[in-house]
Every structure is written in structure tokens, then in C-alpha cells.
Design a protein around this motif. Structure first.
Motif, PDB file in Angstrom:
ATOM      1  N   ARG A 184      -5.117  20.087   5.080  1.00 38.19           N
ATOM      2  CA  ARG A 184      -5.028  19.983   3.614  1.00 38.19           C
ATOM      3  C   ARG A 184      -4.605  18.579   3.188  1.00 38.19           C
ATOM      4  N   PRO A 185      -5.413  17.563   3.537  1.00 40.51           N
ATOM      5  CA  PRO A 185      -5.026  16.184   3.265  1.00 40.51           C
ATOM      6  C   PRO A 185      -5.036  15.870   1.773  1.00 40.51           C
ATOM      7  N   ALA A 186      -4.292  14.825   1.420  1.00 43.36           N
ATOM      8  CA  ALA A 186      -4.293  14.351   0.036  1.00 43.36           C
ATOM      9  C   ALA A 186      -5.581  13.599  -0.276  1.00 43.36           C
ATOM     10  N   LEU A 187      -6.202  13.019   0.765  1.00 44.68           N
ATOM     11  CA  LEU A 187      -7.371  12.152   0.587  1.00 44.68           C
ATOM     12  C   LEU A 187      -8.420  12.467   1.639  1.00 44.68           C
ATOM     13  N   LEU A 188      -9.681  12.566   1.199  1.00 46.61           N
ATOM     14  CA  LEU A 188     -10.815  12.646   2.113  1.00 46.61           C
ATOM     15  C   LEU A 188     -11.490  11.276   2.101  1.00 46.61           C
ATOM     16  N   LEU A 189     -11.503  10.626   3.266  1.00 47.28           N
ATOM     17  CA  LEU A 189     -12.062   9.278   3.395  1.00 47.28           C
ATOM     18  C   LEU A 189     -13.345   9.369   4.208  1.00 47.28           C
ATOM     19  N   ALA A 190     -14.465   9.113   3.538  1.00 49.97           N
ATOM     20  CA  ALA A 190     -15.781   9.279   4.162  1.00 49.97           C
ATOM     21  C   ALA A 190     -16.445   7.912   4.314  1.00 49.97           C
ATOM     22  N   ASP A 191     -16.647   7.494   5.572  1.00 48.21           N
ATOM     23  CA  ASP A 191     -17.224   6.185   5.865  1.00 48.21           C
ATOM     24  C   ASP A 191     -18.675   6.355   6.300  1.00 48.21           C
ATOM     25  N   GLU A 192     -19.613   6.024   5.405  1.00 44.56           N
ATOM     26  CA  GLU A 192     -21.053   6.157   5.667  1.00 44.56           C
ATOM     27  C   GLU A 192     -21.377   7.534   6.254  1.00 44.56           C
ATOM     28  N   PRO A 193     -20.935   8.618   5.617  1.00 47.18           N
ATOM     29  CA  PRO A 193     -21.062   9.945   6.226  1.00 47.18           C
ATOM     30  C   PRO A 193     -22.494  10.434   6.371  1.00 47.18           C
ATOM     31  N   THR A 194     -23.438   9.833   5.642  1.00 47.44           N
ATOM     32  CA  THR A 194     -24.832  10.267   5.749  1.00 47.44           C
ATOM     33  C   THR A 194     -25.696   9.229   6.464  1.00 47.44           C
ATOM     34  N   GLY A 195     -25.059   8.202   7.026  1.00 51.04           N
ATOM     35  CA  GLY A 195     -25.806   7.084   7.611  1.00 51.04           C
ATOM     36  C   GLY A 195     -26.704   7.473   8.764  1.00 51.04           C
TER      37      GLY A 195
ATOM     38  N   ILE B 289       1.265  10.085   9.415  1.00 55.40           N
ATOM     39  CA  ILE B 289       0.745   9.880   8.056  1.00 55.40           C
ATOM     40  C   ILE B 289      -0.756  10.121   8.034  1.00 55.40           C
ATOM     41  N   ARG B 290      -1.462   9.559   9.013  1.00 52.75           N
ATOM     42  CA  ARG B 290      -2.914   9.768   9.097  1.00 52.75           C
ATOM     43  C   ARG B 290      -3.238  11.250   9.248  1.00 52.75           C
ATOM     44  N   ASN B 291      -2.509  11.909  10.134  1.00 49.99           N
ATOM     45  CA  ASN B 291      -2.787  13.313  10.445  1.00 49.99           C
ATOM     46  C   ASN B 291      -2.556  14.223   9.246  1.00 49.99           C
ATOM     47  N   ARG B 292      -1.535  13.926   8.453  1.00 51.88           N
ATOM     48  CA  ARG B 292      -1.138  14.801   7.348  1.00 51.88           C
ATOM     49  C   ARG B 292      -1.798  14.440   6.027  1.00 51.88           C
ATOM     50  N   LYS B 293      -2.011  13.144   5.801  1.00 52.35           N
ATOM     51  CA  LYS B 293      -2.405  12.676   4.469  1.00 52.35           C
ATOM     52  C   LYS B 293      -3.905  12.426   4.303  1.00 52.35           C
ATOM     53  N   ILE B 294      -4.607  12.155   5.416  1.00 54.88           N
ATOM     54  CA  ILE B 294      -6.003  11.700   5.321  1.00 54.88           C
ATOM     55  C   ILE B 294      -6.909  12.556   6.179  1.00 54.88           C
ATOM     56  N   GLY B 295      -8.051  12.962   5.598  1.00 55.66           N
ATOM     57  CA  GLY B 295      -9.115  13.592   6.360  1.00 55.66           C
ATOM     58  C   GLY B 295     -10.255  12.596   6.508  1.00 55.66           C
TER      59      GLY B 295
ATOM     60  N   TYR C 155       0.856  -1.190   0.000  1.00 57.37           N
ATOM     61  CA  TYR C 155       0.000   0.000   0.000  1.00 57.37           C
ATOM     62  C   TYR C 155       0.889   1.235   0.000  1.00 57.37           C
ATOM     63  N   VAL C 156       0.788   2.020  -1.061  1.00 61.10           N
ATOM     64  CA  VAL C 156       1.482   3.295  -1.159  1.00 61.10           C
ATOM     65  C   VAL C 156       0.435   4.401  -1.155  1.00 61.10           C
ATOM     66  N   LEU C 157       0.521   5.300  -0.185  1.00 62.51           N
ATOM     67  CA  LEU C 157      -0.433   6.397  -0.013  1.00 62.51           C
ATOM     68  C   LEU C 157       0.260   7.711  -0.343  1.00 62.51           C
ATOM     69  N   ASP C 158      -0.135   8.338  -1.428  1.00 62.50           N
ATOM     70  CA  ASP C 158       0.430   9.625  -1.831  1.00 62.50           C
ATOM     71  C   ASP C 158       1.960   9.594  -1.808  1.00 62.50           C
ATOM     72  N   GLY C 159       2.517   8.517  -2.376  1.00 60.89           N
ATOM     73  CA  GLY C 159       3.960   8.398  -2.479  1.00 60.89           C
ATOM     74  C   GLY C 159       4.661   7.813  -1.272  1.00 60.89           C
ATOM     75  N   VAL C 160       3.928   7.524  -0.187  1.00 61.80           N
ATOM     76  CA  VAL C 160       4.528   6.964   1.032  1.00 61.80           C
ATOM     77  C   VAL C 160       4.189   5.479   1.124  1.00 61.80           C
ATOM     78  N   ASP C 161       5.210   4.636   1.235  1.00 61.00           N
ATOM     79  CA  ASP C 161       5.006   3.198   1.404  1.00 61.00           C
ATOM     80  C   ASP C 161       4.576   2.939   2.845  1.00 61.00           C
ATOM     81  N   VAL C 162       3.280   2.748   3.019  1.00 63.21           N
ATOM     82  CA  VAL C 162       2.729   2.579   4.368  1.00 63.21           C
ATOM     83  C   VAL C 162       3.248   1.301   5.007  1.00 63.21           C
ATOM     84  N   GLY C 163       3.442   0.260   4.195  1.00 60.62           N
ATOM     85  CA  GLY C 163       3.863  -1.028   4.734  1.00 60.62           C
ATOM     86  C   GLY C 163       5.209  -0.977   5.418  1.00 60.62           C
TER      87      GLY C 163
END
Length: 234
Positions: free
Chosen positions: A164-175, A85-91, A67-75
Motif C-alpha cells: 500500500r505505497p504512498a507513490l506508484l513510480l512507473a518508469d517506461e512501463p509500456t516500453g 522507505i523504498r519498501n513502504r513508501k514506493i511501488g 527531498y521530502v517523501l510523504d513527510g519523510v526527509d530522505v536527505g
């Protein structure tokens, strides 16, 4: 071509490894998401959506695969680096909002920036700007208990954008929201997408998924189909 935001290859997730009740949830997921895409991942309960969301969000590690997230090898990242990584890359935007009680909307939005070491005056200015963007500037001083579900989710979206994350990850945001409020939240996502934000929406709602550019169906731990969506409000 720009590098992908998400590049997953052969992602497998097992629990109770080596025990008689060993359980494999994800059986080899390949997933690529490019900058500026609005992608929906849909699936029934038990399909592996939550497990995949946790791996995309760097909340859990895969058993095998890369898994590479925005150029960073998470593994290959050390455990201590994963929170950064979570704080900077993902909202993150969750169904349950996850706001801090007895804390103003403004301070809730500031929180990720506090962890990132952003100076106080700069944090407050950025938080006010984001609350205005989601139509919540007049509620900046209100605590979560004084807000409706839809208002809480708008604050949560503002908070997700703080660093200013690279990715917005929305998990059932309207549930947890009614249909009218869900519409408001989806309209905000469309606005952010038009501004260039990369969004992954995890949902059981085919209706919401149809508004995304690309729809991936997860079934029994595998991506079984991929098709185009409308890419805009229905």
C-alpha cells in the motif's frame, strides 16, 4: 491542504565530483506532487529522466537539494533506513518487469510483504486480491517464463501495490509492450488513479503523457515546461 507526496527543492546531481570529468546531470529541480495526482515526466534520451527517477525512487541521493517523501526527509535518512522507505513508501513498475524467475506470480507479489515482515497467510491473501485486481488471478501459479509481456507487467503492478505505497513510480512501463497490451496497462493505471493512488509516470511517449493530469517536460537536466493533460484515457 494535504501535505505533498513529493516535495523536491533545488535537486542537483553530479557525478565524478571534484574530478576533471565532473558531470552535472540535474541542475536544480523543483518538483511537488500532491496526493492523488497522476503526473507524467517526459523527456528525450539524455534529458536526465533516469537520474531523476532514481532520486524520486530513493535509489540514489542528490548531490544537493532537499527531498521530502510523504513527510519523510530522505536527505537526512541513514543508508539503512532508505531500503525501508523504498519498501513502504514506493511501488516500482519498470519496463523490464524485474520478476523473480522460477517463482510463481503469487510469490512474486508476496515478496515486498515478506521483506516488510507481513505474516505468510496475510501475504498470500493480499497477493491473491491484487492479482485479481489486475486480472491475473487465473495465472497466480504461473512462473514469469510462462507469461506474456503484458501479463508480466500486470504481475509487476500487483507487486508494486503490495505494501500500500504512498507513490506508484512507473518508469517506461509500456516500453517493451505492443500497443494493445500498453493500452491494458494504462487502463490499470487509470483505474488505480480513480481509487486515489498517486502515480508518477516517466515516459518518452507524448501520447501516454497526454492521459495524465499534469505533464512536466525535462530537458538538459531542468524542468522546462509544465502543462495540463487530459487526466483520463484518450
Amino acid at each position: 491542504m494535504e501535505r505533498p507526496i513529493i516535495e523536491m527543492r533545488g535537486i542537483v546531481k553530479r557525478y565524478y565530483i571534484g574530478k576533471p570529468n565532473e558531470l552535472e546531470i540535474l541542475h536544480g529541480i523543483d518538483l511537488t506532487v500532491r496526493p492523488g495526482e497522476f503526473v507524467a515526466i517526459v523527456g528525450e534520451s539524455g534529458s536526465g529522466k533516469s537520474t531523476l527517477m532514481n532520486i524520486i525512487g530513493v535509489l540514489d541521493r542528490p548531490t544537493q537539494g532537499s527531498y521530502v517523501l510523504d513527510g519523510v526527509d530522505v536527505g537526512s535518512a541513514k543508508d539503512g533506513a532508505l531500503s525501508a522507505i523504498r519498501n513502504r513508501k514506493i511501488g516500482f513498475v519498470f519496463q523490464t518487469f524485474n520478476l523473480i524467475g522460477r517463482t510463481s506470480a503469487l510469490k512474486n507479489v508476496e515478496l515486498p510483504m515478506l521483506y516488510a515482515g507481513v505474516p505468510g497467510r496475510q501475504r498470500a491473501a493480499r497477493a491473491r486480491e491484487l492479482l485479481e485486481q489486475v486480472g491475473m488471478s487465473e495465472r497466480a501459479g504461473h512462473q514469469p517464463g510462462e507469461l506474456s509481456g503484458g501479463q508480466k507487467q500486470r504481475v509487476a503492478i500487483a507487486r508494486a501495490l503490495a505494501n500500500r505505497p504512498a507513490l506508484l513510480l512507473a518508469d517506461e512501463p509500456t516500453g517493451a509492450l505492443d500497443s494493445a497490451t500498453s493500452r491494458t496497462v494504462m487502463d490499470i493505471f487509470h483505474q488505480l488513479h480513480r481509487q486515489g493512488m498517486t502515480i508518477v509516470l516517466i515516459t518518452h511517449s507524448q501520447q501516454l503523457a497526454e492521459e495524465c493530469q499534469r505533464i512536466l517536460t525535462l530537458q538538459d537536466g531542468l524542468i522546462t515546461s509544465e502543462r495540463k493533460g487530459a487526466g483520463c484515457r484518450a
